[in-house]
Design a protein around this motif. Structure first.
Motif, mmCIF file in Angstrom:
data_model
loop_
_atom_site.group_PDB
_atom_site.id
_atom_site.type_symbol
_atom_site.label_atom_id
_atom_site.label_comp_id
_atom_site.label_asym_id
_atom_site.label_seq_id
_atom_site.Cartn_x
_atom_site.Cartn_y
_atom_site.Cartn_z
ATOM 1 N N THR A 74 0.831 -1.206 0.000
ATOM 2 C CA THR A 74 0.000 0.000 0.000
ATOM 3 C C THR A 74 0.867 1.259 0.000
ATOM 4 N N ALA A 75 1.934 1.263 0.797
ATOM 5 C CA ALA A 75 2.844 2.417 0.826
ATOM 6 C C ALA A 75 3.522 2.595 -0.532
ATOM 7 N N TYR A 76 3.932 1.493 -1.140
ATOM 8 C CA TYR A 76 4.535 1.527 -2.475
ATOM 9 C C TYR A 76 3.552 2.130 -3.482
ATOM 10 N N GLU A 77 2.310 1.655 -3.476
ATOM 11 C CA GLU A 77 1.301 2.159 -4.421
ATOM 12 C C GLU A 77 1.043 3.649 -4.215
ATOM 13 N N ARG A 78 0.978 4.094 -2.971
ATOM 14 C CA ARG A 78 0.751 5.515 -2.690
ATOM 15 C C ARG A 78 1.949 6.361 -3.113
ATOM 16 N N ALA A 79 3.137 5.841 -2.905
ATOM 17 C CA ALA A 79 4.342 6.564 -3.333
ATOM 18 C C ALA A 79 4.365 6.702 -4.850
ATOM 19 N N ARG A 80 4.021 5.644 -5.552
ATOM 20 C CA ARG A 80 3.983 5.687 -7.024
ATOM 21 C C ARG A 80 2.922 6.675 -7.494
#
Length: 158
Positions: A74-80
């Motif tokens: 989820t953090a990866y997706e939000r960062a992207r």
């Protein structure tokens, strides 16, 4: 029980190679330790390669394992979604690791490893591949929050 000369032996003592007889021989012990290590290493031939979400190389890879999967993803997706150039890989096999693990890790300038412990995976990566990692440890008995990991990503990519 069994065919004479080929009886099955059960026990915690070291066994002689081939015969299975109990052995106290130091050279046999060394040989058996190496044989067992090779058997584990050979498993890597049958496990899938480590997959990377995002770019295959770049400034930052988040490497996860175990129960950190959901929060890191989820953090990866939000960062992207914010336009940050970050990639993510999640280990499902630790011993042995996928055959391409070293190649994947060496494709990134920084490797962030969020762990719910004192940094065991980071230590294994350093020991096995001599690759430095950025430890992000939480040992409070609580899972990571997405915002914690996202904050660390943003800090590292400034």
């Amino acid at each position: 029980p069994g065919i004479p000369g080929l009886e099955h032996r059960i026990g915690g003592l070291e066994k002689e190679n081939i015969t299975g007889n109990v052995s106290y021989d130091p050279e046999n012990h060394e040989n058996m330790v190496k044989l067992r290590a090779q058997k584990i290493k050979n498993i890597a031939e049958n496990i899938p390669p480590l997959e990377v979400l995002g770019e295959e190389s770049g400034d930052l890879l988040i490497l996860g394992w175990g129960g950190t999967y959901g929060e890191i993803l989820t953090a990866y997706e939000r960062a992207r979604a914010k336009g940050l150039k970050v990639s993510y890989a999640h280990l499902r096999y630790l011993n042995p690791m996928p055959k391409n693990t070293e190649q994947v890790l060496k494709s990134f300038k920084k490797i962030l490893i969020p762990e719910l412990n004192m940094g065991q995976l980071s230590k294994v990566i350093r020991g096995e591949y001599m690759i430095d990692t950025i430890q992000y440890n939480k040992i409070q008995g609580q899972p990571f929050k997405t915002r914690e990991i996202l904050g660390k990503i943003e800090e590292l990519l400034k």
